[in-house]
Structures are given as C-alpha cells and as structure tokens.
Design a protein around this motif. Structure first.
Motif, PDB file in Angstrom:
ATOM      1  N   PHE A   1     -10.063   1.489   6.269  1.00 39.82           N
ATOM      2  CA  PHE A   1      -8.897   1.692   5.807  1.00 39.82           C
ATOM      3  C   PHE A   1      -7.824   1.657   7.015  1.00 39.82           C
TER       4      PHE A   1
ATOM      5  N   ASN B   1      -6.008  -4.885  -0.032  1.00 36.42           N
ATOM      6  CA  ASN B   1      -5.656  -3.417  -0.218  1.00 36.42           C
ATOM      7  C   ASN B   1      -7.024  -2.811  -0.742  1.00 36.42           C
TER       8      ASN B   1
ATOM      9  N   LEU C   1      -7.572   0.801   0.458  1.00 33.77           N
ATOM     10  CA  LEU C   1      -7.135   1.716  -0.038  1.00 33.77           C
ATOM     11  C   LEU C   1      -7.371   2.056  -1.502  1.00 33.77           C
TER      12      LEU C   1
ATOM     13  N   GLY D   1       0.706  -1.270   0.194  1.00 35.26           N
ATOM     14  CA  GLY D   1      -0.140  -0.213   0.041  1.00 35.26           C
ATOM     15  C   GLY D   1       0.816   1.242   0.012  1.00 35.26           C
TER      16      GLY D   1
ATOM     17  N   MET E   1      -1.093   8.119   3.235  1.00 39.38           N
ATOM     18  CA  MET E   1      -1.987   8.894   2.761  1.00 39.38           C
ATOM     19  C   MET E   1      -2.118  10.014   3.027  1.00 39.38           C
TER      20      MET E   1
END
Ligand code: EPZ
Length: 417
Positions: free
Chosen positions: A301, A259, A262, A236, A309
């Motif tokens: 998440f 993932n 994401l 990720g 992020m």
C-alpha cells in the motif's frame, strides 16, 4: 496567499481524467539532459514541481518550450553550473541533477538541503551509489561537490529500496564504463517509465520494476520523444474520493493495475467499483468496513495514499489502524482531522481511527502534499464549510485539482486573500 473553500456533502458525478505521473515527470525532465539535442516529452503534468525544475534547466542554459502538457528541452548549449539553494530547495527531486550531471560531466555542484514536512529525507543511499561508481563527494553544510576521473560500473546493494536512490544511481551509471547492477532496487512502476525513456535515448538498462536493475554503460545518448505514464497516486486519491462521494464517478486515463494494493483494501472495506482497461467507475459505499493498513514499498500500500486513506477510515463503522512505515513524520494531517471531529488516537506513526464520525467544516492547514489532499477529501465529506490554508503544497502535485473536482459537482474554489 491562496486558500481553498469547500462546501461539503455534494456527490461527485461525471468523469475525471488523470494526468502524467509527477514522480516520473520530475525524473524525466532532468534525465533529458543526458542526451545531446532536443527531446520532446508529452503528458507532463501542469504542477508547480514542473515549473521549479524548469527554473533549474534554464539555469543550466538549456532551452525549454512548452505547449500544454508537451515540452521540448534543447540541451545543445547546456552549461554545467552550480545549482543554488534557492532553486534546489523548491523540490526534493532536484537531487536527480546530481546523477545526471555526474554521468555527463563527472562534476556537479549543487546545494541540497535536507528535510521537509514528512521526514528528514536523507540522500545517503544516493551518495553511496555515486561513491561506488567512483565519485569523490565533498559536502560543505548543504553544498555538495561531486567529482570523478571516471565512473566505472559496479554492483551496488541498497540498504533500503529507495525510489530516488534507485533512479539517481541509474542516471549516474548510464554513461559509466562497464556494467552496474543495483540490488534491492525500488520496484515502483515509475522506475519502469524512466528506464524506457533512458533506453529510448540509447541507454542499455534492464530489470526496472524488479529488485535487480542492470545498466550497461554507453558512450553517449541522443534526444528522443516520450510520454509520461499516468499518475497512479493522483488516480488513487480520486478513487478514494469516489468511495466516499461518488455517483458512478468515472476516473479515466490510468492503469488500474498500478493501484492493486489500494483496490484490494477497498474490496476489504466493501467498496464496489467497475474496472475498464484504463478507467474505473466508483460510487459511494454506504457501509464501509474498518481495516488495518500499513504503508509499504511497491507493490504494497503506497505511503503517498496513506493520508487520504486515513480520511476514509474515519467513515468506516468500527476501529481501523493506519500505520506509516516509510516516512518518519507523515502524520501532520491528523491534528486537523481531529479538529474536524475525527476520533483518532496517534501513537507515533500508528493511528487508531474510530468511525463512523461526522466531520465538521472548519479552518485547517495543509502540512504537505498528500496530507493536503487528505484535508480536501475531509472537506468534501464534512458538514458545512471547510477552509484550507497553505495550499501551495497541494498545487505542487495535483494538476488542476479544483477544476477536476468542481467539474464533477464538488463545491470547491480557490480564493486569493
Ligand atoms: C519518492 O520519494 C517519491 N517522490 C515520494 O513521493 C514517495 O513517498 C517515495 O518515493 C516512496 O515511494 C518522488 O518520486 C519525487 P525514497 P524518495 O528514497 O525517492 C529513506 C509524494 O507525495 N531514504 O524511496 O525521496 C527516506 O528517508 C512524494 O509524491 C534514506 O534513508 O523516497 C524514507 O524514509 C512524497 N536514504 C525512505 O528511505 C536515502 O538516501 C523512502 O525514501 C534515500 C531515502
């Protein structure tokens, strides 16, 4: 002391291979002590957390052989010894030796200091589980002594779906008498990997990956061979680097379905990518849309991707929000992003991030593992040179990160000063 030097702005083109999952490997290595004999584990990531665990395994008089990413652990001469603070403090996952040694010897002595940079990190849920199985726990400052005449299966309701408590109670219950049911168990995919390993060693566990895990105690367990699952958090992290700098960057050797949270958020931000069975091909998104994100337990998440992020959100065109809900102090990276020019207002654990802002290279410090990865990402997109200090945090959990990035065009190097 080491530092990382990054020249920002270079596209990432080529292939990055994902290694074994840190958060599975750090549980599998202690778990191998549940078996008698020599176990072999493949795809162990080359990270310093692995070395810290090896030190404890050797303290317990077990032999470790390593060749590349494959290790063998010989438990024939295992001696149940006090695990001192110097060794246990190197990584949080040293707490897994509690569940393993309690199951095997009904006695554990370990120093286990609390706290780290992302939060207080209590182990009350682990201890609640051990007590429910029949253990008596004495705590003197940071030293824990666990004793049990016998461990009897029971139902344990976790107040919070703690990953570590779920795994540690699973360990303790493998050799208990009768059936143990863990309710409100954590559902992270690493727990499935760990259940598969334990069952290959002769345990009898069902339900990992769901909120109810059932463990039928067995008499004894035997050595086996096993492979660590790929690291979805490493993957990720590189996926987000691809969203900012990729030129058909290919990230291989992992399961993109791990993932999904994401990838769904990246879809919402307008990021395009191609999925293959065990790979993703991703390029820089020229126009990132702002979004609001809350970190949640799996399948939400992941908290471990929240800090990288937040760097992406500085490049979105508009106002985004990033709220950390798992760790009470996982915000240490924000002041350094602000120093690089990011427009971020932090209210407790909720960041309001205004983009698109150009980040400028400067001197910054990693504050924890994933915060450090976020700062590398910031340096990769910043204008000019970024120097990152306190990089040991990063080397704990990202295998060969400098080579993996420089092999795909990043201008990044480690310097010893
Ligand atoms: C694991 O930590 C991971 N570490 C963490 O990854 C990850 O952030 C976390 O799970 C959540 O997904 C490993 O697997 C080695 P928790 P763990 O128990 O097991 C509270 C990384 O970056 N809590 O699920 O320690 C705790 O304070 C690391 O790779 C209690 O209150 O996490 C936290 O607020 C960082 N009492 C929350 O639960 C307890 O007894 C989640 O903790 C245990 C936990």
């Amino acid at each position: 002391m080491k530092r990382i030097i990054i020249e920002g702005g270079y596209p990432l083109k080529g292939t990055i291979s994902i290694g074994g999952a840190k958060n599975s490997a750090v549980a599998l290595i202690p778990a191998s002590l549940l078996a008698e004999g020599i176990s072999k584990i493949d795809n162990i990531p080359n990270i310093t957390d692995r070395d810290a665990l090896f030190d404890i395994i050797k303290l317990l008089n077990c032999q470790i052989k390593q060749s590349g990413n494959t290790i063998t652990i010989d438990t024939n001469n295992l001696k149940n010894t006090l695990i001192n603070q110097e060794l246990s403090v190197k990584l949080r996952a040293s707490y897994y030796f509690m569940g393993v040694l309690l199951a095997k010897y009904k006695h554990v002595e370990i120093y286990f200091p609390g706290g780290c940079n992302i939060g207080n990190r209590p182990i009350d849920l682990h201890l609640k589980g051990f007590r429910a199985l029949g253990a008596k726990i004495t705590k003197r400052k940071h030293k824990y002594i666990l004793d049990a005449d016998e461990l009897k299966g029971t139902t344990i309701n976790l107040d919070f779906p703690s990953v570590g408590a779920t795994i540690n109670i699973m360990f303790a219950a493998t050799l208990a008498k009768g059936t143990t049911i863990i309710k409100n168990a954590a559902k992270e995919v690493e727990i499935i990997n760990i259940m598969e390993f334990l069952n290959k060693m002769g345990a009898n566990i069902k339900g990992a990956g769901t909120d109810t895990i059932t463990i039928e105690g067995v008499e004894k367990m035997h050595s086996t061979e096993f492979t660590v699952m790929p690291d979805r958090i490493e993957a990720g992290t590189y996926i987000m680097m691809g969203a900012l700098l990729g030129d058909n960057l290919k990230i291989v050797g992992f399961n993109p379905h791990h993932n999904e949270a994401l990838l769904n958020h990246l879809n919402d931000m307008g990021v395009k990518y191609e999925l293959e069975d065990n790979a993703i091909i991703i390029s820089k998104c020229e126009k990132l849309k702002p979004i609001d994100i809350k970190t949640l337990v799996y399948p939400g998440f992941p908290t471990d991707l929240g800090q990288p992020m937040s760097v992406l959100l500085t490049q979105a065109e508009g106002i985004s929000h990033m709220e950390e809900t798992i760790w009470e102090n996982r915000v240490g990276h924000y002041p350094y992003l602000q120093k690089m020019g990011a427009n971020i207002e932090l209210d407790g654990l909720k960041a309001t991030i205004k983009g698109k802002t150009e980040l400028k290279g400067t001197e910054i410090n990693a504050t924890d593992l994933r915060g450090g990865a976020a700062l590398i990402l910031a340096g990769l997109i910043a204008k000019g040179t970024t120097t990152v200090y306190d990089i040991d945090y990063i080397l704990r959990g990202y295998e060969n990160i400098i080579n993996k990035l420089s092999d795909v065009g990043a201008k990044i190097k480690i310097e010893t000063i």
